[in-house]
Design a protein around this motif. Structure first.
Motif, PDB file in Angstrom:
ATOM      1  N   LYS A  77       0.804  -1.087   0.007  1.00 46.61           N
ATOM      2  CA  LYS A  77      -0.011  -0.011  -0.180  1.00 46.61           C
ATOM      3  C   LYS A  77       0.924   1.346  -0.012  1.00 46.61           C
ATOM      4  O   LYS A  77       0.574   2.422  -0.711  1.00 46.61           O
ATOM      5  CB  LYS A  77      -0.937  -0.174   1.226  1.00 46.61           C
ATOM      6  N   GLU A  78       2.030   1.381   0.751  1.00 48.49           N
ATOM      7  CA  GLU A  78       2.918   2.450   1.113  1.00 48.49           C
ATOM      8  C   GLU A  78       3.413   2.695  -0.384  1.00 48.49           C
ATOM      9  O   GLU A  78       3.531   3.990  -0.812  1.00 48.49           O
ATOM     10  CB  GLU A  78       3.790   2.184   1.977  1.00 48.49           C
ATOM     11  N   GLU A  79       3.744   1.683  -1.244  1.00 47.22           N
ATOM     12  CA  GLU A  79       4.313   1.975  -2.649  1.00 47.22           C
ATOM     13  C   GLU A  79       3.282   2.513  -3.427  1.00 47.22           C
ATOM     14  O   GLU A  79       3.761   3.473  -4.188  1.00 47.22           O
ATOM     15  CB  GLU A  79       4.824   0.852  -2.939  1.00 47.22           C
ATOM     16  N   VAL A  80       2.118   2.011  -3.355  1.00 46.89           N
ATOM     17  CA  VAL A  80       1.109   2.839  -4.221  1.00 46.89           C
ATOM     18  C   VAL A  80       0.922   4.317  -3.771  1.00 46.89           C
ATOM     19  O   VAL A  80       0.961   5.263  -4.833  1.00 46.89           O
ATOM     20  CB  VAL A  80      -0.394   2.108  -3.917  1.00 46.89           C
ATOM     21  N   LYS A  81       0.885   4.676  -2.486  1.00 49.98           N
ATOM     22  CA  LYS A  81       0.838   5.678  -2.158  1.00 49.98           C
ATOM     23  C   LYS A  81       1.995   6.703  -2.566  1.00 49.98           C
ATOM     24  O   LYS A  81       1.775   7.920  -2.833  1.00 49.98           O
ATOM     25  CB  LYS A  81       0.707   6.158  -0.455  1.00 49.98           C
ATOM     26  N   LYS A  82       3.146   6.262  -2.369  1.00 51.34           N
ATOM     27  CA  LYS A  82       4.342   6.786  -2.610  1.00 51.34           C
ATOM     28  C   LYS A  82       4.239   7.281  -4.061  1.00 51.34           C
ATOM     29  O   LYS A  82       4.753   8.508  -4.585  1.00 51.34           O
ATOM     30  CB  LYS A  82       5.720   6.337  -2.341  1.00 51.34           C
ATOM     31  N   MET A  83       3.981   6.453  -5.193  1.00 55.74           N
ATOM     32  CA  MET A  83       3.902   6.545  -6.444  1.00 55.74           C
ATOM     33  C   MET A  83       2.986   7.581  -6.794  1.00 55.74           C
ATOM     34  O   MET A  83       3.098   8.614  -7.684  1.00 55.74           O
ATOM     35  CB  MET A  83       3.410   5.349  -7.121  1.00 55.74           C
ATOM     36  N   LEU A  84       1.672   7.801  -6.018  1.00 53.40           N
ATOM     37  CA  LEU A  84       0.814   8.731  -6.368  1.00 53.40           C
ATOM     38  C   LEU A  84       1.357  10.337  -5.823  1.00 53.40           C
ATOM     39  O   LEU A  84       1.436  11.250  -6.597  1.00 53.40           O
ATOM     40  CB  LEU A  84      -0.554   8.693  -5.668  1.00 53.40           C
ATOM     41  N   VAL A  85       1.967  10.316  -4.743  1.00 55.63           N
ATOM     42  CA  VAL A  85       2.643  11.497  -4.112  1.00 55.63           C
ATOM     43  C   VAL A  85       3.915  11.885  -4.925  1.00 55.63           C
ATOM     44  O   VAL A  85       3.756  13.217  -5.319  1.00 55.63           O
ATOM     45  CB  VAL A  85       3.075  11.166  -2.739  1.00 55.63           C
ATOM     46  N   PHE A  88       2.705  14.014  -7.919  1.00 60.45           N
ATOM     47  CA  PHE A  88       1.567  15.089  -7.365  1.00 60.45           C
ATOM     48  C   PHE A  88       0.109  14.847  -7.524  1.00 60.45           C
ATOM     49  O   PHE A  88      -0.510  15.512  -8.047  1.00 60.45           O
ATOM     50  CB  PHE A  88       1.984  16.359  -8.343  1.00 60.45           C
ATOM     51  N   MET A  89      -0.319  13.532  -7.075  1.00 63.33           N
ATOM     52  CA  MET A  89      -1.844  13.097  -7.260  1.00 63.33           C
ATOM     53  C   MET A  89      -1.974  12.716  -5.687  1.00 63.33           C
ATOM     54  O   MET A  89      -1.063  12.489  -4.896  1.00 63.33           O
ATOM     55  CB  MET A  89      -1.720  11.885  -8.009  1.00 63.33           C
ATOM     56  N   ASN A  90      -3.321  12.710  -5.489  1.00 64.04           N
ATOM     57  CA  ASN A  90      -3.826  12.659  -4.215  1.00 64.04           C
ATOM     58  C   ASN A  90      -3.741  11.220  -3.826  1.00 64.04           C
ATOM     59  O   ASN A  90      -4.262  10.472  -4.764  1.00 64.04           O
ATOM     60  CB  ASN A  90      -5.308  12.876  -4.142  1.00 64.04           C
ATOM     61  N   HIS A 256      -6.098   1.337 -16.210  1.00 59.16           N
ATOM     62  CA  HIS A 256      -7.075   2.261 -15.542  1.00 59.16           C
ATOM     63  C   HIS A 256      -6.231   3.358 -14.836  1.00 59.16           C
ATOM     64  O   HIS A 256      -7.040   4.645 -14.546  1.00 59.16           O
ATOM     65  CB  HIS A 256      -7.733   1.665 -14.470  1.00 59.16           C
ATOM     66  N   HIS A 257      -5.036   3.494 -15.035  1.00 53.67           N
ATOM     67  CA  HIS A 257      -4.085   4.654 -14.204  1.00 53.67           C
ATOM     68  C   HIS A 257      -3.047   5.009 -15.046  1.00 53.67           C
ATOM     69  O   HIS A 257      -2.216   4.224 -15.240  1.00 53.67           O
ATOM     70  CB  HIS A 257      -4.012   4.194 -12.799  1.00 53.67           C
ATOM     71  N   SER A 258      -2.671   6.348 -15.287  1.00 51.52           N
ATOM     72  CA  SER A 258      -1.785   6.586 -16.232  1.00 51.52           C
ATOM     73  C   SER A 258      -0.372   6.596 -15.411  1.00 51.52           C
ATOM     74  O   SER A 258       0.732   6.714 -15.777  1.00 51.52           O
ATOM     75  CB  SER A 258      -1.825   8.084 -16.592  1.00 51.52           C
ATOM     76  N   VAL A 259      -0.276   6.364 -13.931  1.00 46.74           N
ATOM     77  CA  VAL A 259       0.881   6.111 -13.336  1.00 46.74           C
ATOM     78  C   VAL A 259       1.054   4.682 -12.730  1.00 46.74           C
ATOM     79  O   VAL A 259       1.902   4.067 -13.220  1.00 46.74           O
ATOM     80  CB  VAL A 259       1.099   7.378 -12.042  1.00 46.74           C
ATOM     81  N   LEU A 260      -0.033   4.427 -11.916  1.00 49.32           N
ATOM     82  CA  LEU A 260       0.217   3.237 -11.077  1.00 49.32           C
ATOM     83  C   LEU A 260       0.184   1.735 -12.139  1.00 49.32           C
ATOM     84  O   LEU A 260       1.077   0.998 -11.774  1.00 49.32           O
ATOM     85  CB  LEU A 260      -1.006   2.916 -10.326  1.00 49.32           C
ATOM     86  N   LEU A 261      -0.749   1.755 -13.046  1.00 51.07           N
ATOM     87  CA  LEU A 261      -0.721   0.583 -14.056  1.00 51.07           C
ATOM     88  C   LEU A 261       0.252   0.701 -15.116  1.00 51.07           C
ATOM     89  O   LEU A 261       0.322   0.045 -15.899  1.00 51.07           O
ATOM     90  CB  LEU A 261      -2.084   0.406 -14.390  1.00 51.07           C
ATOM     91  N   MET A 262       0.952   1.837 -15.190  1.00 56.11           N
ATOM     92  CA  MET A 262       1.843   2.150 -16.268  1.00 56.11           C
ATOM     93  C   MET A 262       3.215   1.800 -15.930  1.00 56.11           C
ATOM     94  O   MET A 262       4.175   1.127 -16.410  1.00 56.11           O
ATOM     95  CB  MET A 262       1.727   3.388 -16.826  1.00 56.11           C
ATOM     96  N   GLU A 263       3.749   2.350 -14.825  1.00 59.52           N
ATOM     97  CA  GLU A 263       5.106   2.209 -14.186  1.00 59.52           C
ATOM     98  C   GLU A 263       5.208   0.972 -13.508  1.00 59.52           C
ATOM     99  O   GLU A 263       6.148   0.167 -13.516  1.00 59.52           O
ATOM    100  CB  GLU A 263       5.253   3.326 -12.839  1.00 59.52           C
ATOM    101  N   LYS A 264       4.130   0.542 -12.944  1.00 62.41           N
ATOM    102  CA  LYS A 264       4.256  -1.219 -12.620  1.00 62.41           C
ATOM    103  C   LYS A 264       2.847  -1.701 -13.143  1.00 62.41           C
ATOM    104  O   LYS A 264       2.043  -1.822 -12.656  1.00 62.41           O
ATOM    105  CB  LYS A 264       3.876  -1.170 -11.053  1.00 62.41           C
ATOM    106  N   PRO A 265       3.096  -2.240 -14.412  1.00 66.92           N
ATOM    107  CA  PRO A 265       2.029  -2.765 -15.164  1.00 66.92           C
ATOM    108  C   PRO A 265       1.624  -4.000 -14.611  1.00 66.92           C
ATOM    109  O   PRO A 265       0.397  -4.475 -15.127  1.00 66.92           O
ATOM    110  CB  PRO A 265       2.367  -2.943 -16.632  1.00 66.92           C
ATOM    111  N   ARG A 266       2.258  -4.736 -13.856  1.00 62.76           N
ATOM    112  CA  ARG A 266       1.988  -5.951 -13.478  1.00 62.76           C
ATOM    113  C   ARG A 266       1.312  -5.772 -11.843  1.00 62.76           C
ATOM    114  O   ARG A 266       0.762  -6.856 -11.495  1.00 62.76           O
ATOM    115  CB  ARG A 266       3.216  -6.927 -13.277  1.00 62.76           C
TER     116      ARG A 266
END
Ligand SMILES: [Zn+2]
Length: 327
Positions: A77-85, A88-90, A256-266
């Motif tokens: 979970k922390e990794e997902v949040k860090k990728m968003l932060v 500059f995403m919520n 579904h997401h331009s950062v999360l499922l692109m940087e880490k597509p798996r």
């Protein structure tokens, strides 16, 4: 020479601003707000050209997913949040867009996916497709074909209105048979998929006589080819649109997401029917699109969802195309 704005100078700027506001208020100045705030927004449709085809993107409105922790899984979970932060995403709230291209190609007007329709499963901001279609100058009755990537509510929900009548009265409806069979199955009404099945039945059964099942690799309309992309759903399909040698791919829910499922597509997505197959399909097709430099339209990316993908590190990077306001 570099410009450095220190905390001290920022504070000084703030103090100055405060002083001038105070002074003008004391003098009874009207400098702050001469006109009322308008509280209106730019149109939720956007138009561009691909080859000889005119493409109008229309929105069904934002779809809030909430906290990403339960939805984007397979990494901490922390990794997902860090990728968003870091982007500059919520980190506590993910909002998806719903971008549908309407393609005027050959002698056909083709809409891809229909939004949530009357369902408020994801809150009050969805259900705008008909309004935005009309605002863009397109009559729903002029749509010849509605092409669905899959049978989830946010893609087929706008096939019929509140009265269960088809909203595109002159259109044939294209979808994979695998998805149709899976999601209208009454046997799943007792399962956690119940709401999705109910909405698939509500929208697909009234257009049963207009359905055309698309097959992998088939060019089922002039310039429009189906590519099987299973995993998100059993029959999830993406579409290649080609005119005069130029193409773009409509990705539906390949990502579904331009950062999360692109940087880490798996990374996995909780709404996937088979998350592992979905991830493998995502990597395979994004690889192909990146290698061929084919522009993409992603249904759930930030408005209007049109851009390019390129390989980056272990995954991909999405490059949004600037909105060109000249046709
Ligand atoms: Zn979706």
């Amino acid at each position: 020479m570099t410009t450095q704005l220190s905390r001290r100078s920022l504070l000084a700027l703030g103090a100055g601003l405060g002083a001038s506001i105070g002074a003008s208020t004391m003098l009874g100045s009207t400098a702050l707000a001469k006109a009322p705030k308008l509280n209106t927004q730019t149109p939720y449709w956007h138009r561009f050209v691909v080859g000889d085809a005119e493409v109008t993107v229309v929105s069904d409105g934002p779809l809030p997913l909430g906290d990403p922790s339960g939805t984007f899984t397979g990494v901490p979970k922390e990794e997902v949040k860090k990728m968003l932060v870091d982007n500059f995403m919520n980190p506590d709230s993910v909002v998806l867009e719903q971008n549908s291209p309407v393609v005027n190609i050959g002698d056909k007007l083709v809409l891809f996916d229909t939004g949530m329709g009357t369902s408020k499963m994801f809150g009050p901001t969805t259900g705008q497709q008909q309004k935005n279609l009309a605002a863009s100058g397109i009559n729903a009755s002029d749509i010849d074909a509605v092409v669905c990537t899959h049978a989830h509510i946010d893609h087929i929900g706008g096939l019929v209105g509140a009265d269960d009548k088809p909203l595109f009265p002159n259109a044939q409806v294209y979808i994979s048979q695998a998805d149709y069979d899976f999601w209208i199955d009454e046997g799943k009404l007792g399962s956690p998929l119940k709401d999705f099945v109910l909405h698939a039945r509500k929208n697909l059964l009234p257009v049963k006589d207009r359905l055309v099942f698309v097959k992998d690799g088939q060019e089922f309309l002039p310039g429009i080819q189906a590519l099987a992309a299973p995993g998100h759903t059993v029959g999830h399909t993406i579409f290649m649109v080609t005119s005069k040698g130029k193409s773009f791919a409509f990705l539906g829910d390949l990502t579904h997401h331009s950062v999360l499922l692109m940087e880490k597509p798996r990374m996995e997505f909780s709404y996937d029917t088979d998350p592992k197959q979905s991830a493998a399909t995502r990597v395979r097709l994004l690889d192909m699109l990146a290698a061929n430099k084919i522009p993409v339209m992603a249904y759930h990316f930030a408005w209007p969802g049109y851009g390019h993908v390129a390989k980056a590190g272990e995954g991909f990077r999405y490059y949004p195309e600037p909105m060109n306001m000249q046709l």
